[in-house]
Design a protein around this motif. Structure first.
Motif, PDB file in Angstrom:
ATOM      1  N   TYR A  95      -5.228  -4.353  11.329  1.00  0.00           N
ATOM      2  CA  TYR A  95      -4.925  -5.205  10.178  1.00  0.00           C
ATOM      3  C   TYR A  95      -3.888  -4.541   9.273  1.00  0.00           C
ATOM      4  O   TYR A  95      -2.946  -5.204   8.807  1.00  0.00           O
ATOM      5  N   LEU A  96      -4.030  -3.243   9.014  1.00  0.00           N
ATOM      6  CA  LEU A  96      -3.074  -2.544   8.155  1.00  0.00           C
ATOM      7  C   LEU A  96      -1.653  -2.656   8.705  1.00  0.00           C
ATOM      8  O   LEU A  96      -0.685  -2.742   7.938  1.00  0.00           O
ATOM      9  N   LYS A  97      -1.521  -2.688  10.017  1.00  0.00           N
ATOM     10  CA  LYS A  97      -0.189  -2.769  10.619  1.00  0.00           C
ATOM     11  C   LYS A  97       0.463  -4.130  10.401  1.00  0.00           C
ATOM     12  O   LYS A  97       1.670  -4.276  10.618  1.00  0.00           O
ATOM     13  N   THR A  98      -0.322  -5.129   9.968  1.00  0.00           N
ATOM     14  CA  THR A  98       0.261  -6.447   9.685  1.00  0.00           C
ATOM     15  C   THR A  98       0.789  -6.544   8.257  1.00  0.00           C
ATOM     16  O   THR A  98       1.440  -7.544   7.920  1.00  0.00           O
ATOM     17  N   LEU A  99       0.530  -5.552   7.425  1.00  0.00           N
ATOM     18  CA  LEU A  99       0.903  -5.614   6.008  1.00  0.00           C
ATOM     19  C   LEU A  99       2.330  -5.104   5.800  1.00  0.00           C
ATOM     20  O   LEU A  99       2.904  -4.466   6.682  1.00  0.00           O
ATOM     21  N   PRO A 100       2.931  -5.361   4.636  1.00  0.00           N
ATOM     22  CA  PRO A 100       4.322  -4.953   4.408  1.00  0.00           C
ATOM     23  C   PRO A 100       4.500  -3.436   4.441  1.00  0.00           C
ATOM     24  O   PRO A 100       3.664  -2.686   3.922  1.00  0.00           O
ATOM     25  N   ALA A 101       5.581  -3.003   5.061  1.00  0.00           N
ATOM     26  CA  ALA A 101       5.957  -1.588   5.005  1.00  0.00           C
ATOM     27  C   ALA A 101       6.554  -1.306   3.630  1.00  0.00           C
ATOM     28  O   ALA A 101       7.385  -2.064   3.135  1.00  0.00           O
ATOM     29  N   PHE A 105      -5.452   7.575  12.963  1.00  0.00           N
ATOM     30  CA  PHE A 105      -6.066   6.859  11.848  1.00  0.00           C
ATOM     31  C   PHE A 105      -7.574   7.053  11.826  1.00  0.00           C
ATOM     32  O   PHE A 105      -8.163   7.302  10.769  1.00  0.00           O
ATOM     33  N   ILE A 106      -8.212   6.944  12.967  1.00  0.00           N
ATOM     34  CA  ILE A 106      -9.669   7.068  13.024  1.00  0.00           C
ATOM     35  C   ILE A 106     -10.106   8.464  12.622  1.00  0.00           C
ATOM     36  O   ILE A 106     -11.077   8.645  11.867  1.00  0.00           O
ATOM     37  N   ASN A 107      -9.404   9.477  13.081  1.00  0.00           N
ATOM     38  CA  ASN A 107      -9.790  10.843  12.709  1.00  0.00           C
ATOM     39  C   ASN A 107      -9.531  11.125  11.234  1.00  0.00           C
ATOM     40  O   ASN A 107     -10.271  11.879  10.607  1.00  0.00           O
ATOM     41  N   LEU A 117       0.819  -1.216   0.000  1.00  0.00           N
ATOM     42  CA  LEU A 117       0.000   0.000   0.000  1.00  0.00           C
ATOM     43  C   LEU A 117       0.854   1.267   0.000  1.00  0.00           C
ATOM     44  O   LEU A 117       0.669   2.174   0.816  1.00  0.00           O
ATOM     45  N   GLY A 118       1.769   1.329  -0.967  1.00  0.00           N
ATOM     46  CA  GLY A 118       2.655   2.481  -1.069  1.00  0.00           C
ATOM     47  C   GLY A 118       2.054   3.677  -1.766  1.00  0.00           C
ATOM     48  O   GLY A 118       2.671   4.745  -1.843  1.00  0.00           O
ATOM     49  N   GLY A 119       0.831   3.543  -2.275  1.00  0.00           N
ATOM     50  CA  GLY A 119       0.132   4.661  -2.899  1.00  0.00           C
ATOM     51  C   GLY A 119       0.710   5.078  -4.233  1.00  0.00           C
ATOM     52  O   GLY A 119       1.509   4.372  -4.854  1.00  0.00           O
ATOM     53  N   GLY A 120       0.270   6.254  -4.689  1.00  0.00           N
ATOM     54  CA  GLY A 120       0.764   6.818  -5.936  1.00  0.00           C
ATOM     55  C   GLY A 120      -0.238   6.845  -7.064  1.00  0.00           C
ATOM     56  O   GLY A 120       0.013   7.471  -8.106  1.00  0.00           O
ATOM     57  N   LEU A 121      -1.392   6.171  -6.910  1.00  0.00           N
ATOM     58  CA  LEU A 121      -2.382   6.149  -7.986  1.00  0.00           C
ATOM     59  C   LEU A 121      -2.956   7.541  -8.197  1.00  0.00           C
ATOM     60  O   LEU A 121      -3.428   8.179  -7.252  1.00  0.00           O
ATOM     61  N   PRO A 122      -2.949   8.069  -9.450  1.00  0.00           N
ATOM     62  CA  PRO A 122      -3.555   9.380  -9.708  1.00  0.00           C
ATOM     63  C   PRO A 122      -5.072   9.277  -9.775  1.00  0.00           C
ATOM     64  O   PRO A 122      -5.623   8.365 -10.382  1.00  0.00           O
ATOM     65  N   LEU A 123      -5.746  10.202  -9.129  1.00  0.00           N
ATOM     66  CA  LEU A 123      -7.209  10.253  -9.105  1.00  0.00           C
ATOM     67  C   LEU A 123      -7.645  11.588  -9.693  1.00  0.00           C
ATOM     68  O   LEU A 123      -7.519  12.636  -9.056  1.00  0.00           O
ATOM     69  N   GLY A 124      -8.144  11.538 -10.921  1.00  0.00           N
ATOM     70  CA  GLY A 124      -8.557  12.763 -11.591  1.00  0.00           C
ATOM     71  C   GLY A 124      -9.862  13.303 -11.037  1.00  0.00           C
ATOM     72  O   GLY A 124     -10.695  12.566 -10.508  1.00  0.00           O
ATOM     73  N   SER A 125     -10.061  14.606 -11.160  1.00  0.00           N
ATOM     74  CA  SER A 125     -11.294  15.261 -10.723  1.00  0.00           C
ATOM     75  C   SER A 125     -11.401  16.598 -11.438  1.00  0.00           C
ATOM     76  O   SER A 125     -10.427  17.083 -12.028  1.00  0.00           O
ATOM     77  N   PRO A 126     -12.578  17.245 -11.382  1.00  0.00           N
ATOM     78  CA  PRO A 126     -12.701  18.578 -11.985  1.00  0.00           C
ATOM     79  C   PRO A 126     -11.843  19.629 -11.280  1.00  0.00           C
ATOM     80  O   PRO A 126     -11.678  20.737 -11.802  1.00  0.00           O
ATOM     81  N   SER A 146       0.904   2.235   4.026  1.00  0.00           N
ATOM     82  CA  SER A 146       1.585   1.053   4.558  1.00  0.00           C
ATOM     83  C   SER A 146       2.141   1.406   5.943  1.00  0.00           C
ATOM     84  O   SER A 146       2.189   2.582   6.332  1.00  0.00           O
ATOM     85  N   PRO A 147       2.607   0.400   6.706  1.00  0.00           N
ATOM     86  CA  PRO A 147       3.148   0.677   8.045  1.00  0.00           C
ATOM     87  C   PRO A 147       4.551   1.289   8.046  1.00  0.00           C
ATOM     88  O   PRO A 147       5.178   1.363   9.112  1.00  0.00           O
ATOM     89  N   ASP A 148       5.037   1.736   6.897  1.00  0.00           N
ATOM     90  CA  ASP A 148       6.366   2.346   6.877  1.00  0.00           C
ATOM     91  C   ASP A 148       6.378   3.564   7.802  1.00  0.00           C
ATOM     92  O   ASP A 148       5.507   4.433   7.695  1.00  0.00           O
ATOM     93  N   PRO A 149       7.355   3.660   8.711  1.00  0.00           N
ATOM     94  CA  PRO A 149       7.340   4.740   9.694  1.00  0.00           C
ATOM     95  C   PRO A 149       7.703   6.111   9.133  1.00  0.00           C
ATOM     96  O   PRO A 149       7.394   7.137   9.747  1.00  0.00           O
ATOM     97  N   THR A 150       8.351   6.133   7.979  1.00  0.00           N
ATOM     98  CA  THR A 150       8.764   7.414   7.395  1.00  0.00           C
ATOM     99  C   THR A 150       7.801   7.887   6.315  1.00  0.00           C
ATOM    100  O   THR A 150       7.361   9.046   6.315  1.00  0.00           O
ATOM    101  N   ASP A 151       7.457   7.002   5.405  1.00  0.00           N
ATOM    102  CA  ASP A 151       6.649   7.397   4.253  1.00  0.00           C
ATOM    103  C   ASP A 151       5.180   6.989   4.367  1.00  0.00           C
ATOM    104  O   ASP A 151       4.347   7.467   3.597  1.00  0.00           O
ATOM    105  N   GLY A 152       4.863   6.106   5.286  1.00  0.00           N
ATOM    106  CA  GLY A 152       3.491   5.637   5.449  1.00  0.00           C
ATOM    107  C   GLY A 152       2.875   6.102   6.753  1.00  0.00           C
ATOM    108  O   GLY A 152       3.115   7.224   7.206  1.00  0.00           O
ATOM    109  N   ILE A 153       2.101   5.214   7.379  1.00  0.00           N
ATOM    110  CA  ILE A 153       1.388   5.586   8.603  1.00  0.00           C
ATOM    111  C   ILE A 153       1.914   4.805   9.806  1.00  0.00           C
ATOM    112  O   ILE A 153       1.210   4.632  10.802  1.00  0.00           O
ATOM    113  N   GLY A 154       3.161   4.368   9.717  1.00  0.00           N
ATOM    114  CA  GLY A 154       3.742   3.544  10.771  1.00  0.00           C
ATOM    115  C   GLY A 154       3.845   4.237  12.120  1.00  0.00           C
ATOM    116  O   GLY A 154       3.885   3.572  13.158  1.00  0.00           O
TER     117      GLY A 154
END
Length: 308
Positions: free
Chosen positions: A139-145, A101-103, A67-76, A86-94
């Motif tokens: 659950y997200l914290k169990t996935l690859p960083a 997270f809830i907020n 879950l490293g992101g990067g997908l472009p989402l177009g809009s008006p 991902s759980p990466d502590p620097t680039d993700g939400i680790g």
């Protein structure tokens, strides 16, 4: 006269700015602090129901759990880029706390206290139960960083002013949680919860006004694809009235339509996620969708001759 007018205008401007600043302040939830053992099975189910991988998996690679992101989402209003969750502590939400997270998910408020843009469908997620998001976070914290910082959104002025999102939230986000309908079956209520909350189906399957808020009277009635390409179908009984509950449940699992066509475009990764759900949850979603009354939506553009 001018001496009196200028101070009065400055006071009025200051008061107007103060009201604006108050109205647009990010509002966080008051969250429970009691310790709770997370239900990872439930967290995985909600991960799939929410289609997290559809937006946040690194594009053009086969692993939907990176879950490293990067997908472009177009809009008006510009192009948004799905962040690294991902759980990466620097680039993700680790380094995020459970409250962070809830907020973020339910209020669209970042750990730094700023608004997230509503390309993130917290307008649907806010209907869900807090404990379900606690399970999802666990659950997200169990996935690859996954390392890698996602680029900034490409959104021009004035739409890039995050403070203005506070006004948008006041207009289009009531903050009320999902309320079960006691006159309906548990299966129907489970389907309503998943479709309207984690599944956020209305976010794509509803037309929007000029401020990009869902037109409530035409909820689920289809409309232009938010990214500007193609048309999202009407999923009320106006659009899929000939489908049975089984047809709908089968489509959510396989992407195959009863008339022989198959899901295409952005719906294909959605089906890949929904196929991971339990048979009971897909049946519940089908039960709810089949109950939607027929609603006329915008008229799709006519296909060009020879365009297929």
């Amino acid at each position: 006269m001018l001496r009196r007018t200028i101070p009065a205008l400055l006071i009025a401007a200051g008061a107007a700015f103060g009201v604006y600043w108050w109205l647009t302040a990010p509002a966080a939830l008051a969250l429970p602090v009691a310790a709770r053992a997370p239900n990872l099975v439930n967290g995985q189910e909600l991960f799939n129901a929410g289609g997290c991988a559809s937006c946040h998996a690194v594009p053009n690679q086969p692993d939907r759990l990176r879950l490293g992101g990067g997908l472009p989402l177009g809009s008006p209003f510009g192009t948004f880029y799905a962040p690294n969750i991902s759980p990466d502590p620097t680039d993700g939400i680790g380094r995020w706390s459970e409250a962070d997270f809830i907020n973020a998910a339910m209020r669209g408020v970042s750990p730094e206290g700023t608004h997230y843009f509503p390309a993130f469908p917290y307008t649907s997620y806010h209907l869900a139960d807090v404990d379900d998001f606690r399970d999802l976070f666990a659950y997200l914290k169990t996935l690859p960083a996954v390392q890698g910082k996602v680029r900034d959104h490409d959104v021009p002025f004035p739409f890039n002013i995050r403070r203005n999102v506070g006004i948008w939230k006041l207009l289009f986000m009531d903050g009320k949680p999902f309320a079960p309908d006691a006159s309906r079956s548990p299966q129907w209520n489970r389907g309503a919860y998943l479709v309207n909350g984690f599944g956020h189906c209305a976010e794509c399957h509803s037309p929007r006004n000029f401020l990009s808020g869902i037109i409530t009277s035409q909820r689920f009635a289809g409309g232009p694809n938010p990214d500007g390409e193609g048309w999202v179908p009407n999923i009320t009984q106006k659009g899929i009235g000939a489908w049975s509950e089984k047809d709908i449940a089968d489509f959510l699992e396989t992407g195959d339509m009863p008339e022989g066509d198959s899901a295409s475009g952005a719906m294909r990764p959605v089906i890949k996620n929904l196929a991971q759900l339990t048979r009971e949850d897909r049946a519940a979603m089908a039960s709810y969708l089949k109950s939607l009354p027929p609603v006329d939506g915008p008229t799709p553009p006519k296909r060009k001759a020879g365009g297929g």
